[in-house]
Design a protein around this motif. Structure first.
Motif, PDB file in Angstrom:
ATOM      1  N   MET A  53      16.683  19.129  18.824  1.00 29.03           N
ATOM      2  CA  MET A  53      15.518  18.630  19.562  1.00 29.03           C
ATOM      3  C   MET A  53      15.824  18.528  21.050  1.00 29.03           C
ATOM      4  N   THR A  54      14.775  18.670  21.834  1.00 24.64           N
ATOM      5  CA  THR A  54      14.907  18.488  23.286  1.00 24.64           C
ATOM      6  C   THR A  54      14.955  16.987  23.581  1.00 24.64           C
ATOM      7  N   LYS A  59      12.986  11.455  22.812  1.00 27.90           N
ATOM      8  CA  LYS A  59      12.359  10.283  23.425  1.00 27.90           C
ATOM      9  C   LYS A  59      11.092   9.892  22.670  1.00 27.90           C
ATOM     10  N   ASP A  60      10.339  10.891  22.212  1.00 26.78           N
ATOM     11  CA  ASP A  60       9.115  10.630  21.454  1.00 26.78           C
ATOM     12  C   ASP A  60       9.386   9.856  20.154  1.00 26.78           C
ATOM     13  N   ILE A  61      10.538  10.098  19.560  1.00 26.53           N
ATOM     14  CA  ILE A  61      10.866   9.371  18.317  1.00 26.53           C
ATOM     15  C   ILE A  61      11.778   8.173  18.572  1.00 26.53           C
ATOM     16  N   GLY A  62      12.029   7.896  19.844  1.00 26.28           N
ATOM     17  CA  GLY A  62      12.771   6.693  20.200  1.00 26.28           C
ATOM     18  C   GLY A  62      14.273   6.812  20.128  1.00 26.28           C
ATOM     19  N   LEU A  63      14.800   8.018  20.297  1.00 23.96           N
ATOM     20  CA  LEU A  63      16.251   8.221  20.279  1.00 23.96           C
ATOM     21  C   LEU A  63      16.716   8.851  21.581  1.00 23.96           C
ATOM     22  N   SER A  64      17.954   8.543  21.928  1.00 22.13           N
ATOM     23  CA  SER A  64      18.573   9.202  23.076  1.00 22.13           C
ATOM     24  C   SER A  64      19.445  10.346  22.550  1.00 22.13           C
TER      25      SER A  64
END
Length: 78
Positions: A53-54, A59-64
């Motif tokens: 993932m980019t 960020k959309d799923i809440g991960l760094s």
């Protein structure tokens, strides 16, 4: 001379009853192992997908990116 049930089964070409029980138990264990392997493979695919993932998608799923990498590095049984 009287034959016992197991001998009669052997003469009829049938496996003894205890063999069927052993085979059933083996089937259950093999099925459980196959399900476990399938779950482990699905976890692996999911963790690899996180790495692909980019940063925006993460960020959309809440991960760094670091959290995605940490998830990827987890042991398969975690």
């Amino acid at each position: 001379m009287r034959t016992d049930h197991a001998a009669a089964q052997r003469l009829a070409g049938q496996p003894p009853a205890h063999t069927e029980t052993i085979l059933q138990a083996l089937h259950v264990q093999c099925s459980a192992a196959a399900r476990w392997i399938s779950r482990q493979m699905e976890k692996r695919r999911s963790r690899l997908a996180l790495l692909e993932m980019t940063d925006e998608q993460l960020k959309d799923i809440g991960l760094s990116r670091g959290e995605a990498y940490s998830e990827f590095r987890r042991r398969s049984w975690d």
